[in-house]
Design a protein around this motif. Sequence first.
Motif, PDB file in Angstrom:
ATOM      1  N   ALA A  73     -42.408  -6.445 -40.642  1.00  0.00           N
ATOM      2  CA  ALA A  73     -41.896  -7.176 -39.495  1.00  0.00           C
ATOM      3  C   ALA A  73     -40.665  -7.984 -39.877  1.00  0.00           C
ATOM      4  O   ALA A  73     -40.496  -8.374 -41.017  1.00  0.00           O
ATOM      5  N   MET A  74     -39.861  -8.233 -38.882  1.00  0.00           N
ATOM      6  CA  MET A  74     -38.660  -9.025 -39.103  1.00  0.00           C
ATOM      7  C   MET A  74     -38.782 -10.316 -38.305  1.00  0.00           C
ATOM      8  O   MET A  74     -39.363 -10.348 -37.247  1.00  0.00           O
ATOM      9  N   GLU A  75     -38.220 -11.371 -38.814  1.00  0.00           N
ATOM     10  CA  GLU A  75     -38.176 -12.663 -38.140  1.00  0.00           C
ATOM     11  C   GLU A  75     -36.727 -13.028 -37.919  1.00  0.00           C
ATOM     12  O   GLU A  75     -35.840 -12.567 -38.623  1.00  0.00           O
ATOM     13  N   ASN A  76     -36.483 -13.915 -36.976  1.00  0.00           N
ATOM     14  CA  ASN A  76     -35.130 -14.332 -36.680  1.00  0.00           C
ATOM     15  C   ASN A  76     -35.010 -15.823 -36.897  1.00  0.00           C
ATOM     16  O   ASN A  76     -35.797 -16.585 -36.377  1.00  0.00           O
ATOM     17  N   ASP A  77     -34.021 -16.267 -37.649  1.00  0.00           N
ATOM     18  CA  ASP A  77     -33.825 -17.703 -37.890  1.00  0.00           C
ATOM     19  C   ASP A  77     -32.625 -18.238 -37.123  1.00  0.00           C
ATOM     20  O   ASP A  77     -31.965 -19.161 -37.545  1.00  0.00           O
ATOM     21  N   GLY A  78     -32.365 -17.664 -35.948  1.00  0.00           N
ATOM     22  CA  GLY A  78     -31.240 -18.129 -35.150  1.00  0.00           C
ATOM     23  C   GLY A  78     -30.004 -17.276 -35.357  1.00  0.00           C
ATOM     24  O   GLY A  78     -28.897 -17.731 -35.177  1.00  0.00           O
ATOM     25  N   GLN A  96     -31.406 -11.981 -39.624  1.00  0.00           N
ATOM     26  CA  GLN A  96     -32.679 -11.287 -39.720  1.00  0.00           C
ATOM     27  C   GLN A  96     -33.267 -11.525 -41.105  1.00  0.00           C
ATOM     28  O   GLN A  96     -32.587 -11.362 -42.106  1.00  0.00           O
ATOM     29  N   ILE A  97     -34.529 -11.926 -41.161  1.00  0.00           N
ATOM     30  CA  ILE A  97     -35.196 -12.185 -42.438  1.00  0.00           C
ATOM     31  C   ILE A  97     -36.391 -11.259 -42.558  1.00  0.00           C
ATOM     32  O   ILE A  97     -37.239 -11.204 -41.689  1.00  0.00           O
ATOM     33  N   PHE A 102     -40.937 -21.391 -42.963  1.00  0.00           N
ATOM     34  CA  PHE A 102     -39.866 -21.075 -43.914  1.00  0.00           C
ATOM     35  C   PHE A 102     -40.415 -20.197 -45.021  1.00  0.00           C
ATOM     36  O   PHE A 102     -41.621 -20.094 -45.228  1.00  0.00           O
ATOM     37  N   LEU A 103     -39.514 -19.542 -45.724  1.00  0.00           N
ATOM     38  CA  LEU A 103     -39.867 -18.751 -46.896  1.00  0.00           C
ATOM     39  C   LEU A 103     -39.494 -19.550 -48.129  1.00  0.00           C
ATOM     40  O   LEU A 103     -38.427 -20.170 -48.177  1.00  0.00           O
ATOM     41  N   GLY A 104     -40.368 -19.547 -49.126  1.00  0.00           N
ATOM     42  CA  GLY A 104     -40.098 -20.257 -50.361  1.00  0.00           C
ATOM     43  C   GLY A 104     -40.756 -19.535 -51.520  1.00  0.00           C
ATOM     44  O   GLY A 104     -41.587 -18.648 -51.332  1.00  0.00           O
ATOM     45  N   TRP A 150     -35.161 -20.860 -43.944  1.00  0.00           N
ATOM     46  CA  TRP A 150     -35.879 -21.082 -42.698  1.00  0.00           C
ATOM     47  C   TRP A 150     -36.134 -19.753 -41.999  1.00  0.00           C
ATOM     48  O   TRP A 150     -35.283 -18.877 -42.007  1.00  0.00           O
ATOM     49  N   VAL A 151     -37.293 -19.600 -41.395  1.00  0.00           N
ATOM     50  CA  VAL A 151     -37.625 -18.426 -40.590  1.00  0.00           C
ATOM     51  C   VAL A 151     -37.474 -18.779 -39.122  1.00  0.00           C
ATOM     52  O   VAL A 151     -36.912 -18.022 -38.352  1.00  0.00           O
TER      53      VAL A 151
END
Length: 112
Positions: A2-7, A10-11, A38-40, A55-56
């Motif tokens: 899956a992909m996420e959007n941080d504004g 694409q993450i 967020f990803l860390g 940030w996600v």
Amino acid sequence: MAMENDGGTQINEQSVCLCGRIAAMRTSWTENNPGRRFLGCSYYGRPDACDYFKWVDPPLLNPRYKSVMNGLLRNANREADLEKKWQRRVLYHRLLLGILVLAILVQYGLWW
């Protein structure tokens, strides 16, 4: 995957941190970013962790949302503290009752 959007960016959920490990998805509970994901580095807090951070979720733009989230978080923390206090109080009273029963048994010679 899956992909996420941080504004705008694409993450990939399987993003790799700077030390080559798969980054962990976490949630911020700070006052400025309550509930924001967020990803860390998956080893965050350990000496061998890297400084990877991304940030996600987009920032909460409406101050009312932040206020509500922070209020809910404070209430949850307050309830958790009250529960811990209650559990300690129950444990204390059980201990006190056990000592009292033991003292009575010893005094009347019923312990042996």
